[in-house]
Design an enzyme around this catalytic site. Structure first.
Site, PDB file in Angstrom:
ATOM      1  N   LYS A   1     -71.356  -6.863  19.366  1.00  0.00           N
ATOM      2  CA  LYS A   1     -69.985  -7.357  19.191  1.00  0.00           C
ATOM      3  C   LYS A   1     -69.506  -8.256  20.335  1.00  0.00           C
ATOM      4  O   LYS A   1     -68.643  -9.102  20.132  1.00  0.00           O
ATOM      5  CB  LYS A   1     -69.027  -6.178  18.991  1.00  0.00           C
TER       6      LYS A   1
ATOM      7  N   ASP B   1     -61.560  -6.098  12.414  1.00  0.00           N
ATOM      8  CA  ASP B   1     -61.256  -4.655  12.436  1.00  0.00           C
ATOM      9  C   ASP B   1     -59.745  -4.420  12.496  1.00  0.00           C
ATOM     10  O   ASP B   1     -59.232  -3.475  11.889  1.00  0.00           O
ATOM     11  CB  ASP B   1     -61.920  -3.979  13.648  1.00  0.00           C
TER      12      ASP B   1
HETATM   13  P1  NAP Z   1     -66.744   4.032  21.282  1.00  0.00           P
HETATM   14  O1  NAP Z   1     -66.388   2.698  21.829  1.00  0.00           O
HETATM   15  O2  NAP Z   1     -68.046   4.653  21.636  1.00  0.00           O
HETATM   16  O3  NAP Z   1     -65.555   5.053  21.700  1.00  0.00           O
HETATM   17  C1  NAP Z   1     -65.662   6.435  21.434  1.00  0.00           C
HETATM   18  C2  NAP Z   1     -64.342   7.121  21.772  1.00  0.00           C
HETATM   19  O4  NAP Z   1     -64.462   8.506  21.421  1.00  0.00           O
HETATM   20  C3  NAP Z   1     -63.981   7.075  23.266  1.00  0.00           C
HETATM   21  O5  NAP Z   1     -62.587   6.978  23.408  1.00  0.00           O
HETATM   22  C4  NAP Z   1     -64.509   8.437  23.757  1.00  0.00           C
HETATM   23  O6  NAP Z   1     -63.869   8.898  24.923  1.00  0.00           O
HETATM   24  C5  NAP Z   1     -64.133   9.312  22.577  1.00  0.00           C
HETATM   25  N1  NAP Z   1     -64.916  10.558  22.557  1.00  0.00           N
HETATM   26  C6  NAP Z   1     -66.214  10.711  22.241  1.00  0.00           C
HETATM   27  N2  NAP Z   1     -66.578  12.011  22.358  1.00  0.00           N
HETATM   28  C7  NAP Z   1     -65.452  12.690  22.773  1.00  0.00           C
HETATM   29  C8  NAP Z   1     -65.172  14.043  23.074  1.00  0.00           C
HETATM   30  N3  NAP Z   1     -66.114  15.002  22.970  1.00  0.00           N
HETATM   31  N4  NAP Z   1     -63.910  14.375  23.451  1.00  0.00           N
HETATM   32  C9  NAP Z   1     -62.939  13.430  23.547  1.00  0.00           C
HETATM   33  N5  NAP Z   1     -63.158  12.118  23.278  1.00  0.00           N
HETATM   34  C10 NAP Z   1     -64.401  11.740  22.895  1.00  0.00           C
HETATM   35  O7  NAP Z   1     -66.713   4.026  19.692  1.00  0.00           O
HETATM   36  P2  NAP Z   1     -65.796   3.125  18.736  1.00  0.00           P
HETATM   37  O8  NAP Z   1     -66.561   1.929  18.320  1.00  0.00           O
HETATM   38  O9  NAP Z   1     -64.470   2.944  19.374  1.00  0.00           O
HETATM   39  O10 NAP Z   1     -65.696   4.060  17.432  1.00  0.00           O
HETATM   40  C11 NAP Z   1     -64.942   5.259  17.469  1.00  0.00           C
HETATM   41  C12 NAP Z   1     -64.918   5.904  16.085  1.00  0.00           C
HETATM   42  O11 NAP Z   1     -64.267   5.042  15.162  1.00  0.00           O
HETATM   43  C13 NAP Z   1     -66.310   6.181  15.504  1.00  0.00           C
HETATM   44  O12 NAP Z   1     -66.276   7.414  14.825  1.00  0.00           O
HETATM   45  C14 NAP Z   1     -66.517   5.047  14.524  1.00  0.00           C
HETATM   46  O13 NAP Z   1     -67.369   5.410  13.445  1.00  0.00           O
HETATM   47  C15 NAP Z   1     -65.091   4.843  14.018  1.00  0.00           C
HETATM   48  N6  NAP Z   1     -64.857   3.481  13.526  1.00  0.00           N
HETATM   49  C16 NAP Z   1     -64.459   3.346  12.229  1.00  0.00           C
HETATM   50  C17 NAP Z   1     -64.201   2.097  11.738  1.00  0.00           C
HETATM   51  C18 NAP Z   1     -63.743   1.962  10.305  1.00  0.00           C
HETATM   52  O14 NAP Z   1     -63.849   0.868   9.753  1.00  0.00           O
HETATM   53  N7  NAP Z   1     -63.215   3.020   9.721  1.00  0.00           N
HETATM   54  C19 NAP Z   1     -64.363   0.955  12.546  1.00  0.00           C
HETATM   55  C20 NAP Z   1     -64.764   1.135  13.864  1.00  0.00           C
HETATM   56  C21 NAP Z   1     -65.021   2.410  14.349  1.00  0.00           C
HETATM   57  P3  NAP Z   1     -64.494   8.540  26.386  1.00  0.00           P
HETATM   58  O15 NAP Z   1     -64.029   7.150  26.694  1.00  0.00           O
HETATM   59  O16 NAP Z   1     -63.909   9.568  27.281  1.00  0.00           O
HETATM   60  O17 NAP Z   1     -65.984   8.654  26.255  1.00  0.00           O
END
Ligand code: NAP
Length: 283
Positions: free
Chosen positions: A73, A110
């Site tokens: 990305k 997004d």
């Molecule tokens: P990312 O950049 O890896 O961010 C992950 C987030 O989750 C961070 O804020 C992380 O906190 C938090 N996290 C992970 N494990 C945790 C835990 N045990 N306790 C508390 N916080 C935790 O991922 P992303 O791309 O933002 O995606 C996040 C989610 O959104 C995923 O499930 C993804 O599938 C979903 N998503 C959905 C769409 C859609 O179209 N519906 C689009 C994009 C993403 P830290 O910073 O502390 O690690």
């Protein structure tokens, strides 16, 4: 204007690594069938260092563009000749258009997908009326915060396990964003109009997001970016409390619309049939 591309089948794809789990090929196949287009949308497993060569090769092969997912990305932004306002503000691109003049245009859809899903799923929600709460500070949160600010929410309270990342988003987006400690997440819900989970908590195989909704207004909308399962524990708790709950699948479906529209000149609909086609494998 026509060029050589007009004589080829319509070609697009999604670049990522891994890519096998992507729902986008199924989504695009449904739209090709719905609109009677002879098109192919290909999942492309591309390692990070190979991304620029792969993009140039796909362009030469007649592709109209590609969606980009992890880990591409930011590279998609870097390779672009022109970048949309949203991609620049979010700092990442998920949609690359290969223009007829050979240039690359990078967009981030997004934010569009997130807000369309929310507006449709929570009809009557009024963005300017109350602050939003964003749980998480990763890539998805950046898109969500940008979308909420653009939609006119007065403030976004960002809470993240790693607080520095929430603070970075506050520094990036400015004073309408407030970074709050993760431990204060239950209290932070009071007075908010929309509550968003953008962490990976609640996803199949992950622990649930622990959040007590007691202090949230019953008029607040709860939405989860996680869409597998479709009804996360958070959404189930919101529904049990009589709140409006919006699942994350719609975000995924709506974010694909701008790419399809730009590449194939049809603004596709998000329908119950499309949801059903993409729900296979989702609990
Ligand atoms: P990312 O950049 O890896 O961010 C992950 C987030 O989750 C961070 O804020 C992380 O906190 C938090 N996290 C992970 N494990 C945790 C835990 N045990 N306790 C508390 N916080 C935790 O991922 P992303 O791309 O933002 O995606 C996040 C989610 O959104 C995923 O499930 C993804 O599938 C979903 N998503 C959905 C769409 C859609 O179209 N519906 C689009 C994009 C993403 P830290 O910073 O502390 O690690």
């Amino acid at each position: 204007m026509t060029d050589e591309r007009d004589e080829r089948p319509l070609l697009a794809g999604v670049c990522g690594n891994p890519i096998a789990q992507s729902k986008s090929p199924r989504l695009f196949r449904h739209w090709f069938e719905t609109y009677g287009l002879a098109g192919h949308y290909v999942p492309l497993k591309v390692a990070a260092p190979d991304f620029p060569d792969a993009i140039r090769g796909l362009q030469k092969a007649g592709f109209r563009g590609v969606n980009c997912t992890i880990p591409h990305k930011i590279s998609a932004l870097e390779i672009a000749d022109e970048v949309s306002d949203s991609a620049r503000a979010i700092g990442a691109a998920n949609t690359l258009t290969f223009r007829r003049d050979g240039s690359f245009f990078a967009d981030n859809t997004d934010a569009f997908g997130f807000i369309e899903n929310l507006r449709i799923g929570a009809a009557g929600w009024d963005p300017p009326s109350a602050p939003a709460v964003m749980l998480g500070a990763g890539g998805a949160a950046r898109a969500g915060i940008f979308a909420l600010l653009e939609a006119g929410v007065p403030a976004v309270r960002v809470l993240n396990r790693t607080r520095e990342k929430a603070q970075k988003l506050r520094d990036h987006f400015g004073e309408r964003v407030e970074a709050i400690s993760w431990n204060e997440r239950n209290d932070a819900l009071a007075g908010s109009g929309v509550i968003v989970n953008s962490t990976s908590l609640g996803m199949l195989g992950n622990p649930p997001l622990e959040l007590v909704l007691a202090d949230a207004s019953k008029d607040a909308v709860v939405t989860d970016m996680v869409y597998n399962p479709l009804e996360t524990p958070l959404l189930a708790a919101a529904k049990a409390r009589g709140m409006i709950a919006v699942d994350g699948l719609g975000m995924l479906l709506h974010q694909a619309r701008p790419g399809f529209r730009t590449w194939f000149e049809i603004d596709p609909d998000v329908t119950a049939g499309l949801r059903a086609a993409c729900l296979e494998g989702v609990r």
